[in-house]
Scaffold this motif. Structure first.
Motif, PDB file in Angstrom:
ATOM      1  N   UNK A  29       0.798  -1.226   0.000  1.00 15.19           N
ATOM      2  CA  UNK A  29       0.000   0.000   0.000  1.00 15.19           C
ATOM      3  C   UNK A  29       0.835   1.282   0.000  1.00 15.19           C
ATOM      4  N   UNK A  30       0.399   2.251  -0.784  1.00 14.89           N
ATOM      5  CA  UNK A  30       0.975   3.603  -0.689  1.00 14.89           C
ATOM      6  C   UNK A  30       0.232   4.333   0.433  1.00 14.89           C
ATOM      7  N   UNK A  31       0.727   5.533   0.760  1.00 14.59           N
ATOM      8  CA  UNK A  31       0.084   6.273   1.859  1.00 14.59           C
ATOM      9  C   UNK A  31      -1.353   6.664   1.497  1.00 14.59           C
ATOM     10  N   UNK A  65      -8.559  -8.997   1.475  1.00 15.95           N
ATOM     11  CA  UNK A  65      -8.055  -9.620   2.716  1.00 15.95           C
ATOM     12  C   UNK A  65      -7.405 -10.985   2.466  1.00 15.95           C
ATOM     13  N   UNK A  66      -7.807 -11.673   1.425  1.00 15.50           N
ATOM     14  CA  UNK A  66      -7.198 -12.965   1.102  1.00 15.50           C
ATOM     15  C   UNK A  66      -6.450 -12.843  -0.211  1.00 15.50           C
ATOM     16  N   UNK A 202      -2.875  -3.802  -6.837  1.00 18.18           N
ATOM     17  CA  UNK A 202      -3.686  -4.899  -6.290  1.00 18.18           C
ATOM     18  C   UNK A 202      -2.971  -5.366  -5.031  1.00 18.18           C
ATOM     19  N   UNK A 203      -3.605  -5.137  -3.882  1.00 21.39           N
ATOM     20  CA  UNK A 203      -2.938  -5.421  -2.601  1.00 21.39           C
ATOM     21  C   UNK A 203      -3.655  -6.596  -1.939  1.00 21.39           C
ATOM     22  N   UNK A 204      -2.991  -7.743  -1.923  1.00 21.61           N
ATOM     23  CA  UNK A 204      -3.609  -8.947  -1.349  1.00 21.61           C
ATOM     24  C   UNK A 204      -3.156  -9.134   0.094  1.00 21.61           C
ATOM     25  N   UNK A 205      -3.804 -10.044   0.786  1.00 20.43           N
ATOM     26  CA  UNK A 205      -3.502 -10.328   2.208  1.00 20.43           C
ATOM     27  C   UNK A 205      -3.561  -9.045   3.031  1.00 20.43           C
ATOM     28  N   UNK A 223      -6.043  -0.976   8.017  1.00 20.30           N
ATOM     29  CA  UNK A 223      -5.918  -2.320   7.441  1.00 20.30           C
ATOM     30  C   UNK A 223      -4.832  -3.095   8.177  1.00 20.30           C
ATOM     31  N   UNK A 224      -4.763  -4.385   7.878  1.00 13.01           N
ATOM     32  CA  UNK A 224      -3.719  -5.204   8.494  1.00 13.01           C
ATOM     33  C   UNK A 224      -2.340  -4.816   7.968  1.00 13.01           C
ATOM     34  N   UNK A 225      -2.279  -3.975   6.932  1.00  9.15           N
ATOM     35  CA  UNK A 225      -0.983  -3.466   6.458  1.00  9.15           C
ATOM     36  C   UNK A 225      -0.852  -1.978   6.761  1.00  9.15           C
ATOM     37  N   UNK A 226      -1.614  -1.509   7.737  1.00 12.57           N
ATOM     38  CA  UNK A 226      -1.496  -0.110   8.149  1.00 12.57           C
ATOM     39  C   UNK A 226      -2.591   0.772   7.568  1.00 12.57           C
ATOM     40  N   UNK A 227      -2.464   2.074   7.861  1.00 12.83           N
ATOM     41  CA  UNK A 227      -3.492   3.027   7.437  1.00 12.83           C
ATOM     42  C   UNK A 227      -3.292   3.391   5.958  1.00 12.83           C
ATOM     43  N   UNK A 228      -4.382   3.459   5.214  1.00 14.00           N
ATOM     44  CA  UNK A 228      -4.315   3.899   3.810  1.00 14.00           C
ATOM     45  C   UNK A 228      -5.379   4.982   3.645  1.00 14.00           C
TER      46      UNK A 228
END
Ligand code: FAD
Ligand code: PYC
Length: 416
Positions: A29-31, A65-66, A202-205, A223-228
């Motif tokens: 993810x980008x900011x 998420x998957x 496309x950001x998976x998981x 998100x589980x990969x931080x704030x977007x």
């Protein structure tokens, strides 16, 4: 020599595929983004693709998420048709069917769309009256449709049981010849690759765990990969739509149910069309690999387990054996379930929400696969312009308070 020659295939096989070009690069993810689509199913990926292609937005992410297509998109029985009753629904599904007809070319990816026809069987006089009515309505909307009798059905589908002594004898059917099936996971891959080629991340998981808003305007996701961050977000999460709506503090008139499907061992070609029966709760086609692809009505309880209960398996197998006694000794290979989001009028919600900048595409219930291209097309328009496309204007959230419902329970074709 072409890079796709037999030699290169062998080379790839022995190199454990390590030289294969990736179809889609996994993005981190980008900011922030101009628009974010939550949900990497067919509808979410199609929405991102048309946002980039038709509306020239370039800084877009799909957050899943998957893995892409791991939800209902690759769990469904792939039936594509547009023979709904009411004009609002027919036009939306027909837009989709027209897009299906050129989709492999548009995406440069073979989605194996096969227009082998769909029969919706009638077993009672009332079924036949409903079929006559729906076929007339389809024709008035310029959609191909015909009524066929039991004799024509038997001629076209020799393996079907048209005996008048069956528990639910077949009296006739509607037939849409332009309808058919497609390869469901290819739809996810095709849209994902085409969207990525237009610059979509496309950001998976990456699970969305919170929706950020201030003064009733959305501004991002936890998100589980931080704030977007983004002030334009589309929720396209099928069976989990109510879960995410709750995170944004609004409620949806949806119930989430398991819906099951089954495939048999592969057989030689025996069924070259699609047969659906709402009365006995079963539908069937044969995949290009030879497997019988079979589906049932929904499991009646609310749940988020991607499996389903045994009594539905039994009920569905009885239905299929009644329609096709010749399949009674075929062995079933696999069974699975997806979570479908059923709305009170069996129609989707493609709409703005009470929160500025937050849009929702859900409520497709048991029938959204066929709508994937059209849904993405109109949802992209809605996000880009902050107003509905004329085809999805009737499918707004406020129809549940205005009462302008579009009752498609009859044509939804799967009992709920
Ligand atoms: P999905 O593919 O489910 O995509 C939603 C995505 O959102 C999922 O990948 C999920 O992981 C993701 N997600 C959820 N929560 C989060 C979160 N918090 N953060 C990030 N991502 C999240 N329709 C037809 O037209 N014809 C058929 O023959 C047919 N048969 C069916 C048979 C079965 C067994 C099932 C289950 C469905 C069937 N359907 C059929 C319905 C159809 O599959 C769905 O309506 C359609 O696939 C919905 O597409 P989607 O892209 O919205 O959903
Ligand atoms: O909507 O056509 C449909 C369908 C068939 C099976 C599940 N949904």
């Amino acid at each position: 020599m072409s890079k796709y020659s037999a030699l290169s295939l062998i080379r790839h096989a022995f190199s454990n595929n390590k030289n294969w070009q990736l179809a889609i690069k996994d993005a981190e993810p980008k900011k922030s983004y101009d628009a974010i689509i939550v949900g990497g199913g067919g509808h979410g990926l199609a929405s991102a693709y048309y946002l980039a292609k038709n509306h020239n937005l370039k800084n877009i992410a799909v957050v899943e998420k998957g893995w892409i297509g791991g939800g209902n998109t690759a769990r469904n029985t792939t039936i594509v048709r547009s023979n709904y009753l009411w004009t609002e629904a027919s036009l939306l599904y027909e837009k989709s069917l027209k897009l299906w007809e050129g989709l492999s070319q548009d995406l440069n990816f073979n989605v194996m769309f096969s227009q082998r026809g769909v029969y919706n069987l009638g077993h009672t006089l009332q079924d036949m009256r409903d079929i006559e009515r729906r076929v007339s309505a389809n024709k008035l909307n310029g959609i191909d449709a015909e009524v066929v009798d039991a004799k024509q059905i038997k001629k076209n589908i020799p393996s079907i049981n048209t005996s008048t002594s069956a528990r639910y004898p077949i009296l006739g059917a509607s037939l849409q010849r332009r309808a058919g099936v497609a390869r469901h996971d290819a739809v996810a891959w095709g849209y994902a690759r085409a969207a990525a080629q237009l610059g979509v991340d496309i950001i998976q998981q990456c699970e969305v765990t919170g929706i950020l808003k201030s003064n009733n305007q959305v501004y991002g996701l936890e998100t589980s990969k931080g704030r977007i961050e983004s002030n334009k977000i589309g929720l396209v999460v099928a069976g989990h739509a109510s879960v995410l709506a709750e995170k944004a503090d609004f409620r949806l008139p949806l119930e989430s149910h398991p819906l099951q499907a089954y495939v048999s061992e592969p057989l030689k070609p025996v069924l070259d069309t699609v047969v659906m029966s709402n009365a006995v709760h079963g539908y069937i086609s044969q995949s290009d690999k030879g497997e019988l692809v079979i589906g049932a009505g929904i499991d009646p309880y609310i749940g988020y387990g991607q499996k389903g209960s045994f009594c539905i398996i039994e009920h569905c197998m009885q239905a299929i054996m009644e329609l096709f006694p010749c399949f009674s000794r075929v062995r079933m290979l696999r069974q699975w379930g997806g979570i479908v989001d059923v709305s009170p009028d069996a129609c989707p919600i493609i709409s703005k929400t009470p929160i500025e900048g937050l849009y929702i595409n859900c409520g497709w219930g048991t029938g959204g696969f066929k709508a994937t291209p059209g849904s993405g097309w109109v949802f992209a328009h809605t996000l880009a312009n902050d107003e509905a496309h004329h085809l999805n204007a009737p499918f707004s959230l406020d129809r549940f308070s205005s009462g302008a419902l579009i009752d498609e329970h009859g044509a939804a074709a799967v009992a709920h």
